[in-house]
Scaffold this motif. Sequence first.
Motif, mmCIF file in Angstrom:
data_model
loop_
_atom_site.group_PDB
_atom_site.id
_atom_site.type_symbol
_atom_site.label_atom_id
_atom_site.label_comp_id
_atom_site.label_asym_id
_atom_site.label_seq_id
_atom_site.Cartn_x
_atom_site.Cartn_y
_atom_site.Cartn_z
ATOM 1 N N THR A 151 0.820 -1.219 0.000
ATOM 2 C CA THR A 151 0.000 0.000 0.000
ATOM 3 C C THR A 151 0.851 1.266 0.000
ATOM 4 O O THR A 151 0.337 2.347 -0.294
ATOM 5 N N SER A 152 2.145 1.147 0.331
ATOM 6 C CA SER A 152 3.010 2.328 0.395
ATOM 7 C C SER A 152 3.627 2.675 -0.953
ATOM 8 O O SER A 152 4.000 3.829 -1.182
ATOM 9 N N ILE A 153 3.760 1.683 -1.854
ATOM 10 C CA ILE A 153 4.358 1.926 -3.165
ATOM 11 C C ILE A 153 3.592 2.990 -3.959
ATOM 12 O O ILE A 153 4.196 3.916 -4.516
ATOM 13 N N PRO A 154 2.247 2.930 -4.047
ATOM 14 C CA PRO A 154 1.527 3.976 -4.785
ATOM 15 C C PRO A 154 1.757 5.374 -4.224
ATOM 16 O O PRO A 154 1.889 6.339 -4.970
ATOM 17 N N SER A 155 1.812 5.484 -2.888
ATOM 18 C CA SER A 155 2.039 6.785 -2.260
ATOM 19 C C SER A 155 3.439 7.300 -2.564
ATOM 20 O O SER A 155 3.634 8.490 -2.846
ATOM 21 N N LEU A 156 4.432 6.407 -2.518
ATOM 22 C CA LEU A 156 5.803 6.800 -2.832
ATOM 23 C C LEU A 156 5.913 7.222 -4.297
ATOM 24 O O LEU A 156 6.608 8.197 -4.628
ATOM 25 N N THR A 157 5.221 6.520 -5.178
ATOM 26 C CA THR A 157 5.212 6.884 -6.598
ATOM 27 C C THR A 157 4.660 8.289 -6.790
ATOM 28 O O THR A 157 5.209 9.091 -7.560
#
Length: 813
Positions: free
Chosen positions: A77-83
Amino acid sequence: MFSLKPTKKEMVLLILFFLLLLFCFLSFNILLPLLLIVLFKLIKKKTNDTFSLLDCCFLLLFLGEIIVSINSYYIPTSIPSLTTSVILFLLYLIYKRIFKTPKHQFLFRSIYFYFSSVLIASTCIIFVLHKQRVAHVGFYDLNNFKNLYNPFGVLNNIWATVMLLSIPINTLFLIDQKQKKHRIIVGIQLFVNCFCILASFSRGTYISLFLFYTISNIFLIKILPLKKQLLYNFLFLALLGSSTILIKESFVTTVSINKTNSQKRSISGRIDRWKNAKELIQDKFWLGWGANNFSFAENKSPYNAEDARISTRTNNSYLQLLIEKGIVEFFIYLLFILTFIFLIFKNLRNPLLPLKERLKLIIVFSGIVAFLFRELTFASFFESNAVRFLFFHLLFFLIPYDISLESKKRTPWLSKIPLFIIFVFSSYLIYKNGQEIFVKTQNSRFLKENNFVSTDLKLLPIEKALASSPNNTVLLHNKVAITAKKQIRIIISSKNPTFLSFTKQDSLHQLKKDLTHILKINPYDAIALHNLAWVYFANGEKLNSRKLIDKALKSRPYDSFFLISKFLFLLNTNQENELINCLSKAIRYSPNLISSAFFIEFSKTRPLLAQNAKKNAISSLRTELKTNPSTILKARFARLLLKEQPKEAEEILIEITKKLPNLNRPWLYLAYLNSKNNIDGTSSEELYQKALRLDESDYLPKLYYGKYCLEQGLKKQGIHFLKKGLQSYRHISLPSFRKNSYFASLTGLKSYPNNYIPNELLYYTNPDISISDIFESFINYYKNSNKTSLQNYYTTLSKKYENTLFQGEEHLR
């Protein structure tokens, strides 16, 4: 409003700005490769590198996001936010070279003006259609039906924030205009934009708009002549005031703040959840749970109240920031915002600053404050990429006012190393997002291939997805749900000596392994605890099953589905002393249980216990309502009284429909009572239409209305709604599915609607649909219509489900 003959460079920028706006609303991640190409082209040019104050802020924010992502409790769930953070950082690096030129800012605002004009016009059309649909069934105060108004499928509160951010950006465009006719056109658009905000009936957005208006006026007192300012204010307020005539009643209700029962519940619910957030923040104080991991934090320390809905949001961006990213990132964001405010006031104090630039700084500052207040009442910043994109663009307009810290002549290594680092990191994120697309595709394929009609278990797609993302709990839950559907079957019947009987294919080792894996990732996953309890129970490990179901209930004490599972465990292990208490709680928390196949069959086996459990539920609710007159509890109480005490039930239902008119089931039961008591048929029709409109996915109003139409002699209409009801019955889910599907959507995945073990229990515990009676109606209808093939088809189905649970899996002709 900009040159109709733009230069080649300006045309390229216009296309770039349009693509940025388009993809920020459609698919934000697509911007990553596009921005890398643009940045590469810009950095290749020979210019001096200037390290500035904003460089420090954006770099610090970017590094903070990386640290939080590395420390995340749940990486997927953190990958989209980091992107998203990387895209915004790349945008800053690009705009640092573009937005220093006023003409380029003007070009962006020009494109945004036309783009937002289309959005605003479309929003007005959507609102008018929504108003007509709601008024068609007799509802006029739209404030109570905000949940039905979601422009472009976007949550009303988020869309209101988008409209709010459009105000300062388009006001800057108004200041850019030199011709009077152009100022009038932009002014009209701003007026309609304000109307769209008013039509959201969001109190937080109302106050934010008022703040923007007030702060702007306070600063403008010293800049504009008093007569001019009074004229502008009079025109604006007169136009805006006249527009509220269209929504007068709903507008007055909204500004009353705490007038309706729905508003009171909203405010009290927010306050209670904000209080509960203290525990969630303390759990991981420094670096938080990770972006988009509020659900994990909430699973550990849930907010529980008998009349509260399952929550997926904090409704406060600052609390969400503290919970998900910790105190360190909170102070980084605070420093980040304060830096921009510092730049605004530093330049406002400059006596040589031109009037137009001074006006723009005031508008940007007012927009920032308005948005920051808005985020106190709804967390749209971290949920919507479009909101984050627009807010950051408001900040990007301050790039020309940046403070240089040093300037160095570009050297070959200085040129290549930063570009190389950015390229490598962005490439990694592109790879991870590509991997997520693959996982999403395989998950969708798995759900499609193992649909309701499918009899064979096809695990290859989900195995491929799990090979790429082995710790993805959404994938694991989907795999468990569909595998369990094929491997564990239950039958609840009064004819069974033990009431509950099992059939299972093997030792269920793989199910146990997958559920244990989920609990290693998230030990507080109540659904996984519940499902593992059933796997243990099916294997005869009754002690372990009891421990797990108690643990699940500790997390969700008001979950009637968990209580029914516990009841069945108790019943099959002869623990009589807790049976009645467990069943009465389940009935109290979910009164529709009394019309379920489970309760009907149990009443045949143990009529006294079933009746006493129902009486206890009614008695406990009556006592509770003396000290806590909650409308939700009253709705449950009325449902329990529907059969034995219809008069009292009717009085309560009328009260509920006045206080909370957006609940569909009270309208349904009121319609049912009207039709049974032979009251005017028009009244029953109107009540049924309201129930149908308020929740078009609910199967029960369709079935009730279908039967009502048959009674009224409207055969064709009745058959139509019965079929629609059965189609909706296929997709029934528990209230917790809303939370599961929201969490799954954060990674772009679909969640299986019924991810509980055993699959049949959901259908056994929902209101019984009397499938044999419905099929009989179909048979008679097609017999009278001389459609022999359809008559034979439904005759066959009727025989098939004489002793088999119907789960909506059949294709209805």
